[in-house]
Design an enzyme around this catalytic site. Structure first.
Site, PDB file in Angstrom:
ATOM      1  N   GLU A 152       1.032  -1.227   0.151  1.00 53.42           N
ATOM      2  CA  GLU A 152       0.007  -0.151   0.042  1.00 53.42           C
ATOM      3  C   GLU A 152       0.316   1.276  -0.123  1.00 53.42           C
ATOM      4  OE1 GLU A 152      -3.007  -0.569  -1.251  1.00 53.42           O
ATOM      5  OE2 GLU A 152      -3.394  -1.077   0.875  1.00 53.42           O
ATOM      6  N   SER A 187     -25.120   7.327 -16.950  1.00 53.94           N
ATOM      7  CA  SER A 187     -24.755   6.464 -16.004  1.00 53.94           C
ATOM      8  C   SER A 187     -26.175   6.088 -15.055  1.00 53.94           C
ATOM      9  CB  SER A 187     -23.892   7.264 -14.852  1.00 53.94           C
ATOM     10  OG  SER A 187     -23.947   6.669 -13.564  1.00 53.94           O
ATOM     11  N   LEU A 205     -12.562   0.323  -3.247  1.00 52.21           N
ATOM     12  CA  LEU A 205     -12.211  -0.536  -4.647  1.00 52.21           C
ATOM     13  C   LEU A 205     -12.003  -0.887  -5.801  1.00 52.21           C
ATOM     14  CD1 LEU A 205     -15.012  -3.282  -2.613  1.00 52.21           C
ATOM     15  CD2 LEU A 205     -12.844  -2.730  -2.519  1.00 52.21           C
ATOM     16  N   SER A 242     -13.460   1.807  -7.864  1.00 51.88           N
ATOM     17  CA  SER A 242     -14.721   1.713  -8.747  1.00 51.88           C
ATOM     18  C   SER A 242     -14.460   3.277  -9.573  1.00 51.88           C
ATOM     19  CB  SER A 242     -15.864   2.578  -7.985  1.00 51.88           C
ATOM     20  OG  SER A 242     -15.771   3.557  -7.408  1.00 51.88           O
ATOM     21  N   SER A 243     -13.608   4.396  -9.495  1.00 51.58           N
ATOM     22  CA  SER A 243     -13.436   4.995 -10.328  1.00 51.58           C
ATOM     23  C   SER A 243     -11.492   4.389 -11.658  1.00 51.58           C
ATOM     24  CB  SER A 243     -12.647   6.319 -10.675  1.00 51.58           C
ATOM     25  OG  SER A 243     -11.752   6.426  -8.905  1.00 51.58           O
ATOM     26  N   ASP A 252      -4.170   1.016  -9.831  1.00 52.52           N
ATOM     27  CA  ASP A 252      -5.739   0.079  -9.717  1.00 52.52           C
ATOM     28  C   ASP A 252      -5.602  -0.057 -10.807  1.00 52.52           C
ATOM     29  OD1 ASP A 252      -4.853   1.219  -6.602  1.00 52.52           O
ATOM     30  OD2 ASP A 252      -6.584   2.569  -7.364  1.00 52.52           O
ATOM     31  N   TYR A 290      -4.057  11.616   1.115  1.00 51.60           N
ATOM     32  CA  TYR A 290      -3.164  10.950  -0.156  1.00 51.60           C
ATOM     33  C   TYR A 290      -2.515  11.945  -0.466  1.00 51.60           C
ATOM     34  CZ  TYR A 290      -2.301   7.717  -3.659  1.00 51.60           C
ATOM     35  OH  TYR A 290      -1.573   7.028  -4.998  1.00 51.60           O
TER      36      TYR A 290
HETATM   37  C1  GAF Z   1      -5.336   4.299  -4.171  1.00 56.71           C
HETATM   38  C2  GAF Z   1      -4.565   4.998  -5.364  1.00 56.71           C
HETATM   39  F1  GAF Z   1      -4.921   5.221  -6.465  1.00 56.71           F
HETATM   40  C3  GAF Z   1      -3.519   3.671  -5.509  1.00 56.71           C
HETATM   41  O1  GAF Z   1      -2.651   4.323  -6.325  1.00 56.71           O
HETATM   42  C4  GAF Z   1      -2.385   3.391  -4.671  1.00 56.71           C
HETATM   43  O2  GAF Z   1      -2.106   4.121  -4.155  1.00 56.71           O
HETATM   44  C5  GAF Z   1      -3.557   3.565  -3.604  1.00 56.71           C
HETATM   45  O3  GAF Z   1      -4.921   4.433  -3.197  1.00 56.71           O
HETATM   46  C6  GAF Z   1      -2.622   2.805  -2.326  1.00 56.71           C
HETATM   47  O4  GAF Z   1      -1.648   1.650  -2.065  1.00 56.71           O
HETATM   48  O5  GAF Z   1      -6.246   2.803  -4.679  1.00 56.71           O
END
Ligand code: GAF
Length: 382
Positions: free
Chosen positions: A34, A68, A126, A128-129, A173, A225
């Site tokens: 992560e 949508s 999860l 979705s985007s 993702d 983030y």
């Molecule tokens: C989110 C981000 F979109 C991923 O790129 C990743 O950094 C994650 O957080 C953390 O591991 O899902």
């Protein structure tokens, strides 16, 4: 009604004709690794059976209409809006972003009518985007017969999210949604983009991956983030390495850093990369149960060093462990979202019930759970 039928019916209702085809792309859970992706590190996600389905048909001019099911609306945009990052906002921005990223790379993106239905829980960490981006990308690539190698697609979808939507995510993702294979976890080196499909048939080992959607609201997730990502980049610059992936001597690196918060951020990333490698080694050897302690250590690192967990998430993890899980951790970007726990298959419901009881006792919103099996990556389904 199934998700594909809902997308197809929605298409017919919105546009009065049948779609030319249906494309699907999955959400994901991340088994481990992560906040390592944007540090050029390692990740090990797998695709969920939950998918975004896009029904689509080409139109002769460069304009896009998207219905949508979830938003219960149709958004229309033309080339001018698609070529202007951020101009289309909200959920349709992910679609416009894919059109933009392809057009700006010189691809002849066909105009299209699209209808989107999904059973990937939104806002639950999860992806979705990423699933929406990946499904739209796959549909447009097919409709336009674009020569778009599968290994190039995740970076294009990521660019849509980074530079059109404005979310500075890494590449995990979109890679999971596009490149995952059923029955496998996707071991991805986020620097070289090399992948290895790691067999992950938990059921064959009598196990299950319990996913608990904590229902905890995402608190300041976007800003937090971005600030974690910035801290990692600052630390790498101070250490004189291209990315935290390149830190070999952790203790030496920590001694060079100016403050405790930055030291803890670095320790999370460096130790998490190692945990991904160790998990992959165990899975390659078929020692699935033994990954449990690595999952739990990953959670402690996210909680104490990276500081991205919330009380609902920590409670789900500690309760699952007390109830007999081999390991448990938050999955995804953090500040809410989902927890996964590796459990004996026969114990799945009992562990989930223990988490629900602990939530009731603390007055938290009741969690939602399911057992996750690794599903397929993005594909045309009709
Ligand atoms: C989110 C981000 F979109 C991923 O790129 C990743 O950094 C994650 O957080 C953390 O591991 O899902």
């Amino acid at each position: 009604m199934s998700v594909p039928s809902r997308a197809a019916d929605g298409f017919s209702a919105a546009y009065g004709t049948d779609p030319a085809g249906l494309w699907a792309a999955p959400g994901r859970v991340n088994l481990i690794g992560e906040h390592t992706d944007y540090n050029d590190g390692f990740v090990l996600p797998f695709a969920l059976p939950h998918r975004v389905v896009v029904a689509a048909a080409p139109v002769p001019e460069p304009r896009w209409r998207v219905w949508s099911e979830q938003a219960a609306e149709t958004v229309e945009f033309g080339a001018a809006e698609a070529d202007d990052p951020g101009r289309v906002d909200g959920w349709a921005g992910y679609v416009a972003g894919v059109v933009w990223t392809l057009r700006s790379k010189g691809y002849e993106v066909p105009g299209a009518d699209l209808a989107v239905a999904s059973d990937v829980p939104a806002g639950a960490g999860l992806s979705s985007s990423a699933a929406l981006e990946s499904a739209v990308l796959t549909a447009l690539a097919d409709l336009g017969d674009l020569s778009l190698p599968v290994e190039d697609r995740p970076a294009l979808a990521q660019r849509a999210e980074n530079d059109y939507v404005g979310m500075p995510c890494g590449i995990m993702d979109q890679s999971a949604s596009i490149r995952a294979e059923a029955g496998h976890a996707l071991f991805l080196d986020c620097r070289t983009l090399a992948i290895e499909q790691i067999p992950f048939d938990v059921a064959a080992s009598g196990l299950a991956v319990l996913v608990v959607d904590t229902q905890a609201p995402h608190r300041h997730a976007g800003g937090e983030y971005a600030s974690r990502r910035r801290a990692c980049e600052e630390a790498a610059a101070l250490l004189g390495v291209p990315a935290l992936r390149d830190v070999d001597d952790l203790e030496g690196a920590l001694a060079k850093l100016p403050d405790d918060v930055m030291r803890r951020r670095v320790r999370h990333v460096v130790t998490e990369n190692q945990r991904v490698l160790d998990t992959v080694d165990l899975l390659r050897a078929g020692r699935v149960r033994e990954i449990g302690p690595l999952l739990t250590a990953s959670h402690a690192s996210m909680r104490d060093d990276f500081e991205i967990t919330v009380p609902e998430v920590d409670l789900a993890v500690s309760t699952a462990l007390t109830a007999g899980a081999y390991g448990a951790r938050m999955t995804g970007g953090g500040f809410g979202g989902c927890v996964l726990a590796l459990v004996d298959a026969a114990e799945t419901e009992r562990v989930a019930a223990a988490v629900a009881a602990a939530y009731a006792e603390r007055g938290f919103t009741a969690p939602v759970w399911f057992a996750a099996r690794p599903g397929a990556g993005a594909e045309r389904i009709e």
